[in-house]
Every structure is written in structure tokens, then in C-alpha cells.
Design an enzyme around this catalytic site. Structure first.
Site, PDB file in Angstrom:
ATOM      1  N   GLU A 266      21.545   0.034 -56.077  1.00  0.00           N
ATOM      2  CA  GLU A 266      20.312   0.737 -56.477  1.00  0.00           C
ATOM      3  C   GLU A 266      19.952   1.795 -55.440  1.00  0.00           C
ATOM      4  O   GLU A 266      19.564   2.918 -55.771  1.00  0.00           O
ATOM      5  CB  GLU A 266      19.148  -0.254 -56.625  1.00  0.00           C
ATOM      6  CG  GLU A 266      19.276  -1.206 -57.786  1.00  0.00           C
ATOM      7  CD  GLU A 266      18.018  -2.057 -57.980  1.00  0.00           C
ATOM      8  OE1 GLU A 266      16.905  -1.522 -57.880  1.00  0.00           O
ATOM      9  OE2 GLU A 266      18.151  -3.270 -58.230  1.00  0.00           O
TER      10      GLU A 266
ATOM     11  N   HIS B 110      16.398   0.456 -63.206  1.00  0.00           N
ATOM     12  CA  HIS B 110      16.394  -0.872 -63.818  1.00  0.00           C
ATOM     13  C   HIS B 110      17.599  -1.654 -63.285  1.00  0.00           C
ATOM     14  O   HIS B 110      18.708  -1.117 -63.239  1.00  0.00           O
ATOM     15  CB  HIS B 110      16.481  -0.744 -65.347  1.00  0.00           C
ATOM     16  CG  HIS B 110      16.465  -2.077 -66.028  1.00  0.00           C
ATOM     17  ND1 HIS B 110      15.332  -2.858 -66.114  1.00  0.00           N
ATOM     18  CD2 HIS B 110      17.452  -2.795 -66.622  1.00  0.00           C
ATOM     19  CE1 HIS B 110      15.615  -3.985 -66.733  1.00  0.00           C
ATOM     20  NE2 HIS B 110      16.896  -3.967 -67.057  1.00  0.00           N
TER      21      HIS B 110
HETATM   22  C1  GAR Z   1      14.261  -3.344 -58.104  1.00  0.00           C
HETATM   23  O1  GAR Z   1      15.344  -4.220 -58.176  1.00  0.00           O
HETATM   24  C2  GAR Z   1      14.105  -2.570 -59.386  1.00  0.00           C
HETATM   25  O2  GAR Z   1      15.333  -2.236 -59.987  1.00  0.00           O
HETATM   26  C3  GAR Z   1      13.330  -3.546 -60.236  1.00  0.00           C
HETATM   27  O3  GAR Z   1      12.400  -4.111 -59.347  1.00  0.00           O
HETATM   28  C4  GAR Z   1      12.946  -4.119 -58.035  1.00  0.00           C
HETATM   29  C5  GAR Z   1      11.963  -3.460 -57.103  1.00  0.00           C
HETATM   30  O4  GAR Z   1      12.393  -3.575 -55.775  1.00  0.00           O
HETATM   31  N1  GAR Z   1      12.717  -2.901 -61.345  1.00  0.00           N
HETATM   32  C6  GAR Z   1      12.526  -3.480 -62.528  1.00  0.00           C
HETATM   33  O5  GAR Z   1      12.849  -4.609 -62.767  1.00  0.00           O
HETATM   34  C7  GAR Z   1      11.854  -2.591 -63.555  1.00  0.00           C
HETATM   35  N2  GAR Z   1      12.085  -3.082 -64.875  1.00  0.00           N
HETATM   36  P1  GAR Z   1      11.853  -2.600 -54.680  1.00  0.00           P
HETATM   37  O6  GAR Z   1      10.326  -2.671 -54.740  1.00  0.00           O
HETATM   38  O7  GAR Z   1      12.369  -3.182 -53.375  1.00  0.00           O
HETATM   39  O8  GAR Z   1      12.376  -1.233 -54.947  1.00  0.00           O
END
Ligand code: GAR
Length: 216
Positions: free
Chosen positions: A178, A113
């Protein structure tokens, strides 16, 4: 080395966290192998990238289950079982889960998250962090529980909020962290080094003295 844990990564979009997990798992000593990438959207960009790595992919389109979240999840669960999956990593999987899937995967499903939980659950985390004026922001990997963006915290990564930040610049800084914390958290879980007691996760292993906070 113990058997690598067969892990499914669930995505809805671009899949940059999926990439980070795939990259980490290229190391044969990494305790998880990415055995499946599953998306609820057929057009998720990450699917193609996973396939290029030779990773099996699957689509369970939530639109095929109108108004029935549990039926959608039953199908997801079936696909996971068909691939002998042991751990699930949600990586930008934008579906609210029902107790069915959460209970089926208790302590075996993790999520990333883009905020330092329990602050800023839900969407638009970077906008809200700027609005609230916090000086420290970041990302959290946690076990999935019945409440959205809740559940025992495994690893957090913190970044500063800088003067002049926009939601986009802040998001980019958080995304970098992340990509560091997700492989670390999955490794801890896959290696059996995490112990969940109530809301707390403790980690085992001397080499992991302070694994739970990354401060770049
Ligand atoms: C990421 O920033 C993740 O933390 C967020 O969506 C993005 C996905 O990016 N997740 C949420 O908001 C879940 N509540 P990615 O597809 O490039 O990994």
C-alpha cells in the site's frame, strides 16, 4: 514544473498511508503537495504526525452530525474548499460516502483499499482472502465512485499469500505494498497522466510504461 496539486488526505486512524504520501511529497519534484490532513475522528493518531510535519490539520467529527451523512460531508467539503484543495486522497477514511461528496469530487478523489478489487470489497479483507484460499492478494488505488470500493482502478499492488499466514501477517505484507502504490497513484493523478474511460484508467507518459501493477 507545473504547480503541485494541493491535496487533502482524509484519515480516521493511524495514518500510515498518509505518512507514505507525506514522505513522497517531501520531494519538491513530486506533483502533489499535502496541503491538509482531515479526520472525522479527533483522536486519529495521524493528526499529530501531520502537524509535526507542519501540515494544516482539521477535524470534522461525524458524531456532530447524527443521522445526517450529507450534512457531515457538506462540512468536509467546505473545509476542503477553504483550503483550496484540488485533489482528495482517502487513506483509511472509514466513512461510507453519499453521492453528494462523490459527485462533488468526481475524478479528483482517490481511495486505497486493502484488496485486489473487485475482490473483497468492504471490511475484513485479509480474513476473507485467507478463508477463500486465494494465492494472490494485495491492494488497489482507485477513483471514488458512488458504489463503495468501486470506481476506476489506477494502480494495484500484489503480494503472495503464504502458507501459515494469519490475517495479521497478511495485512502487514499488504500494508507494505500500500505504501508503495499510493504515492505512485497520487503522482499519476496529480501529474495529469491518468485518463478515465468508463471503468478503465489509462496512463500517459513513456516513463510510466507499466505503472499499474506492482509485483514486489
Ligand atoms: C489501510 O490498510 C487501508 O487500505 C484501509 O485501512 C487501513 C488504514 O491504515 N482502508 C480501508 O479498509 C478502506 N475501505 P492507515 O491509517 O495506517 O493508512
Amino acid at each position: 514544473m507545473a504547480q503541485r496539486k494541493r491535496t487533502a488526505v482524509l484519515i480516521s486512524g493511524r495514518g500510515s498511508n498518509m505518512n507514505a504520501l507525506i514522505s513522497a511529497a517531501l520531494d519538491p519534484n513530486y506533483p502533489a503537495e499535502i496541503a491538509l490532513v482531515l479526520s472525522n475522528r479527533p483522536d486519529a493518531a495521524g493528526l499529530e504526525r501531520a502537524a509535526r510535519f507542519g501540515i494544516p490539520t482539521a477535524v470534522v467529527d461525524h458524531k456532530d452530525f447524527p443521522g445526517d451523512r450529507e450534512a457531515f460531508e457538506r462540512q468536509v467539503d467546505t473545509v476542503l474548499k477553504d483550503h483550496n484543495i484540488e485533489l482528495v486522497a482517502l487513506a483509511g477514511f472509514m466513512r461510507i460516502l453519499t453521492p453528494f461528496l462523490v459527485n462533488a469530487w468526481t475524478n479528483r478523489m482517490i481511495n486505497i483499499h486493502p484488496a485486489l478489487l473487485p475482490s473483497f470489497k468492504g471490511l475484513a479483507t485479509h480474513e476473507r482472502a485467507l478463508e477463500e484460499g486465494v494465492k494472490l492478494h494485495g491492494a488497489t488505488v482507485h477513483f471514488v465512485s458512488a458504489e463503495m470500493d468501486d470506481g476506476p482502478i489506477i494502480v494495484q499492488g500484489a503480494v503472495p499469500v503464504l502458507d501459515g499466514d494469519t490475517p495479521d501477517t497478511l495485512a502487514a505484507r499488504v500494508l507494505e505494498v500500500e505504501h508503495k502504490i499510493y504515492p505512485k497513484a497520487l503522482a499519476l493523478v496529480a501529474a495529469g497522466k491518468t485518463k478515465v474511460t468508463g471503468a478503465r484508467v489509462t496512463t500517459r507518459g513513456d516513463e510510466e510504461v507499466a505503472p499499474a501493477l506492482i509485483w514486489p
